[in-house]
Design an enzyme around this catalytic site. Structure first.
Site, PDB file in Angstrom:
ATOM      1  N   ASP A   1      78.487  -3.941 102.953  1.00  0.00           N
ATOM      2  CA  ASP A   1      79.671  -3.105 102.885  1.00  0.00           C
ATOM      3  C   ASP A   1      80.713  -3.802 102.006  1.00  0.00           C
ATOM      4  OD1 ASP A   1      81.445  -0.999 103.321  1.00  0.00           O
ATOM      5  OD2 ASP A   1      80.951  -0.857 105.447  1.00  0.00           O
TER       6      ASP A   1
ATOM      7  N   GLU B   1      88.494   5.484 108.209  1.00  0.00           N
ATOM      8  CA  GLU B   1      88.149   4.184 108.790  1.00  0.00           C
ATOM      9  C   GLU B   1      89.179   3.747 109.832  1.00  0.00           C
ATOM     10  OE1 GLU B   1      86.372   1.270 106.164  1.00  0.00           O
ATOM     11  OE2 GLU B   1      86.092   2.776 104.610  1.00  0.00           O
TER      12      GLU B   1
END
Length: 1005
Positions: free
Chosen positions: A619, A809
């Site tokens: 990520d 997020e």
């Protein structure tokens, strides 16, 4: 007096400080003040002239003030400030948009006094040229390094400023720094650590450099040519304002250096091109470089073309001709992929292998020279990282330019470019924006999931992007998580059923379709258990749950969080992305470990046990969250099984650390070869070696009516009818409808996060249809009042569209940035007013359930609309009955936040609405009771034994409708638990048991 003394001191330091001020030559223009920071320029925003701050997140803008300083280089005050920037941030001095622009063309450059901290950090300075005003101008940038202590006057010649390629507020005006219409400057402060600064005396200095009036460019920095062919390099001249050249410009050229051998691989050339005075701006000359053919198979060879320019600004870099690699086995399309990979791998140096394992952000590589220097294997666009203008054509041009850089490497290994296209090509303005995954999960339609994947793949690949960081296979277990809407639901069986999206993206599981111009490489994320993090466990900034810790037993991990990944592997998913989160498996003795460090999970479970043969991509900057110094972090992640590292701006440091660790034996060559083999395999499958550049065949279909029809149907199928007293829905066209609420006419709120930018934003940000516009187009008689302030009399029914504003997020975690699960005060007031005046339907546009139990009695119809995307027509379709309501809850809808987490299968389970709940307007449910359920159970059991899934599902659905008819309006724990369990059983193919559970719910209703 103070300034005179300080300037004298600065002159004494001129030999020691390379950027210190020097005495002004007699023929130089006197300096022109831009900012003295004595209060003459206020803190303000356009259209007024002023200083203002900005940043990528709410806490990124610096805090500024004017401070008295005895040592101020100019006047009594200086501009000082503090900052703590995680993304980007800085401040701007914009001239008033209503005033004339300033003319800076008489000067050599801009300079400023900077109070050095000697921290080695880069300070970026930007100037604003041309256009309508400072926020609609061309941006030109340069930087200096804070590697000194105390006040120093930093001079920045205009010749050092380069056109910004990572962001432009306009599509580019003329790409020439004209300096005659200037709108101010800005300072970008360094991210990553707290700091403070002081600045004073910004001014223009010196006499204009003649080279600024004209510039020489080449058509491309790299010119590939097949062996034996002739490379043609075009050289052009451009002038400020497109005026003819005032003075002659000469360009002397010669071939020299490089890896090709002069006289053997090519015929050397040299000469001079002359652009006489009076030559029109844009005039072009061509330099030809002939190459020679031999019989040897060879890697690519370079021929630098050195340019020396007189009378104009030279190109930022000299171009180089590249003789294409040829005759080597890895280039033979007739060989199996594994043999091509083995041949190429055996030729690569350690540095080239490290490059393949490195992914940088497009904004960090600028024009892309480092792609060649570091043999980079991949680039990405983060959320909101787009070319200017943000069009399909600009995307293709940008990616082709980056791919061209890869052609200058020895083996011309193409880049694999990736984007987060999580609900359509959401970075691209004008793309088809589909419902977020939670809405697709609500549809319960695997074929629809496949079609959404196919639409996304077609639009993404048409812009030159072959890789999508999707789908998210998280099983969301707590709606306080800011990524809830990225999940298909709380039940792993539901997530697995939606993984048809992988075939929509990639095509056949064997990878044979990946080279098609309408398919992309998919990425299953975030491995594993990112949806199970505990509230309050996050260690990232102000996040409360995202990037936190998932504590589970081994059985829970397998049954809930790992199950979707085996399905993805079986479907041939090409890449997998680990989670930022940490995993704590009860009893395994490892404690809390970041997923990027869990070799037992990545190597052991994913690759070895599940048989995943694609590659693992980290990520965004995830390696930085591991403990230890950089070499330790790199070693940990790579040895755990991460094959490619997403290191947006620290790609140089990562590559160096990886090479050093390999040389020291702390990362084995076998491990590196495994990673690179996996990466190269997917590149060969994608057909990138044969077709590295964008195939825009399907570009015309981006945002097309056909694609929007899929999105419209997806929006319709995602709508979940939770309550419908008296059959209020569907509406009738004869009714007068009063529409209110914050989300009725806001396409930004309707599309949510990950839309054009990372966080998304409210407002008219993308083309499409709002829910209000859809209602009007459906033919209803509509009155709209966002805040319900318009008179309510004379209307038959109200539609109040409420819910959330965009986030992404951990920024959207409940408890962070003011996010919670309750409606805003304005939305609550609109519901109260409209529902008190007439029968009303309330639509909740959100990424997760909202707590509406305290108003449920006053609401006649309640709809979970999720985040439906750009096609509000789809919502109108079900409201007016053009399509039936068929959606079902993909997550449990809680009564209160205190109940969270609440999920199907819980021992204590008493939600507002259970998992799987969803009334329908498709058909009337059966009228009889237990006798019908007994018959349905027997039929469902037979269907299960015979493998007749279609019949089994249909029978369970009939039973579900019967239970909902009886239980609607008085759901209890005794009803909700077996009802939710039945939906899980249905998804796992246990149709007989599902109807038995529904019979239990029926008896309790």
């Amino acid at each position: 007096m103070r300034r005179t003394a300080l300037l004298a001191s600065a002159a004494l330091l001129a030999g020691l400080l390379p950027w210190a001020a020097t005495a002004r030559a007699a023929d130089e223009s006197p300096p022109t003040t831009v900012d003295r920071f004595e209060g003459e320029v206020p803190f303000a925003k356009q259209p007024a002239e002023g200083l203002f701050t900005w940043g990528g997140d709410t806490d990124d803008p610096p805090a500024l003030r004017l401070a008295d300083r005895a040592d101020a280089p100019e006047g009594a005050k200086v501009l000082t400030g503090t900052y703590d920037i995680s993304g980007y941030g800085g401040f701007t001095h914009d001239y008033a948009a209503t005033a004339p622009a300033h003319d800076w063309s008489a000067h050599r450059g801009i300079r400023l006094w900077w109070d050095g901290r000697n921290n080695g950090r880069k300070i970026t300075v930007e100037i604003k040229d041309g256009g309508a005003h400072g926020e609609a101008s061309e941006l030109w940038t340069t930087s200096f390094t804070d590697d000194f202590t105390g006040w120093k006057q930093v001079e920045l010649p205009f010749t050092d400023f380069a056109y910004r390629t990572d962001y432009q507020p306009v599509g580019g005006i003329d790409h020439v720094l004209g300096l005659k219409e200037m709108w101010g400057y800005s300072i970008t402060l360094p991210p990553g650590a707290k700091g403070d600064f002081a600045l004073d005396g910004v001014e223009l200095y010196g006499t204009a450099d003649p080279a600024l009036r004209a510039s020489v460019t080449t058509d491309a920095p790299v010119r590939p040519v097949k062996e034996g062919g002739t490379a043609k390099v075009k050289v052009s001249v451009a002038t400020t304002g497109e005026a003819p050249l005032a003075d002659p410009v000469t360009v002397t050229y010669t071939t020299a250096g490089g890896t090709a051998t002069s006289g053997t691989d090519y015929t050397p050339v040299s000469g001079t091109l002359t652009f006489p005075a009076g030559t029109a701006s844009g005039a072009t000359r061509t330099i030809e470089v002939p190459t020679r053919r031999d019989r040897a198979a060879e890697p690519a060879e370079t021929i630098p073309l050195k340019l020396t320019v007189t009378g104009a600004k030279a190109p930022a870099e000299s171009p180089q001709v590249v003789i294409d690699a040829h005759g080597l086995p890895y280039l033979n399309t007739k060989l199996p992929v594994r043999k091509r990979v083995a041949d190429l791998l055996g030729r690569l140096s350690l540095a080239e292998k490290a490059g393949q394992m490195t992914q940088a952000e497009r904004g960090a590589v600028g024009q892309g020279a480092d792609i060649t220097s570091y043999a980079l294997g991949s680039l990405l666009s983060g959320g909101g990282s787009t070319p200017t203008p943000n069009t399909a054509e600009a995307w293709a041009r940008m990616i082709d330019a980056f791919q061209l850089r890869a052609q200058a490497t020895r083996f011309q290994i193409p880049l694999v470019y990736g984007v987060d296209a999580v609900h359509g090509h959401n970075n691209l303005t004008g793309a088809t924006i589909l419902p977020h995954n939670i809405g697709i999960g609500a549809s319960r339609d695997p074929q629809l999931a496949y079609e959404t994947g196919a639409v996304t793949a077609s639009e993404v690949r048409a812009t030159g992007v072959p890789w999508d960081f999707a789908p998210c296979l998280c099983v969301s277990r707590d709606e306080r998580w800011g990524r809830s809407y990225e999940s298909y639901g709380e039940d792993p069986a539901l997530v697995e059923s939606m993984e048809t999206v992988i075939q929509g993206l990639q095509g056949r599981a064997n990878g044979k379709d990946l080279s098609r111009n309408d398919k992309v490489l998919a990425s299953a994320k975030h491995f594993a258990a990112d949806g199970g993090t505990a509230y309050g466990s996050s260690t990232t900034g102000s996040y409360t749950i995202d990037q936190g810790v998932t504590t589970v037993t081994r059985e829970q991990l397998e049954d809930i969080h790992l199950a979707p990944y085996q399905e993805a592997v079986d479907r041939g998913v090409g890449t997998v992305m680990p989670s930022y989160s940490s995993l704590d498996i009860t009893g395994d003795g490892k404690g809390v470990v970041k997923m990027h460090a869990r070799g037992d999970m990545i190597n052991g479970v994913l690759k070895d046990r599940m048989g995943f043969d694609g590659f693992v991509i980290s990520d965004y900057n995830a390696v930085d969250q591991l403990p230890g110094d950089l070499p330790t972090r790199v070693r940990t992640a790579v040895n755990a099984g991460v094959d490619m590292m997403m290191v947006p701006s620290s790609y140089k440091e990562f590559s160096t650390a990886l090479i050093d660790e390999a040389k020291a034996g702390r990362i084995t060559r076998k491990r590196i070869d495994d990673a690179v083999s996996r990466i190269l395999t997917e590149k060969f499958k994608l057909g990138l070696f044969e077709h590295p550049y964008a195939d825009t065949t399907h570009a015309a279909a981006i945002g097309s009516p056909e694609h929007r029809e899929v999105a419209r149907r997806a929006a319709a199928e995602s709508q979940v009818l939770l309550k419908n007293t008296g059959g209020l829905l569907p509406l009738k066209k004869s009714q007068k409808v009063y529409v209110a609420g914050s989300n009725a006419d806001d396409i930004g709120n309707q599309t949510g996060g990950w839309t054009v930018t990372w966080q998304g934003s409210s407002g008219n940000i993308v083309p499409g249809t709002t829910i209000l516009q859809g209602l009007r187009k459906a033919g209803g008689q509509v009155t709209y009042s966002k805040d319900a302030s318009a008179p309510t009399g004379g209307h038959d029914v109200g539609v109040v569209v409420v819910g959330e504003t965009p986030y992404a997020e951990g920024v959207g975690d409940v408890g962070n940035n003011g996010h919670d699960l309750t409606l805003s005060a304005a939305d609550q007031a609109a519901v109260d007013k409209v529902c008190a005046a007439m029968k009303c339907a309330v639509l909740v546009v959100s990424g997760r359930p909202q707590l509406v139990g305290d108003r449920l009695d006053e609401i006649d119809a309640l709809v979970a609309s999720w985040l439906p995307g750009t096609e509000g027509d789809g919502v109108a379709d079900v409201l007016y009955g053009k399509r039936p309501f068929t959606g079902q809850l993909p997550v449990s809808w809680p009564k209160s936040e205190a109940q969270l987490p609440i999920n199907v299968g819980d021992t204590a389970y008493d939600p507002q609405f259970p998992y799987g709940w969803g009334l329908t307007t498709l058909a009337e449910p059966p009228q009889s009771g237990m006798s019908t359920l007994r018959a349905l159970a027997a039929g469902a059991a037979r269907a299960e034994r015979h493998g007749d899934d279609r019949t089994g599902r249909a029978l369970v659905t009939r039973a579900r409708l019967l239970v909902q008819q009886k239980a609607a309006g008085h759901l209890t724990q005794a009803v909700s638990k077996p009802f939710a369990d039945a939906d899980h059983l249905l998804l796992t193919g246990r149709y007989g048991k599902a109807v038995e559970k529904l019979a239990e719910a029926y008896r309790a209703a």
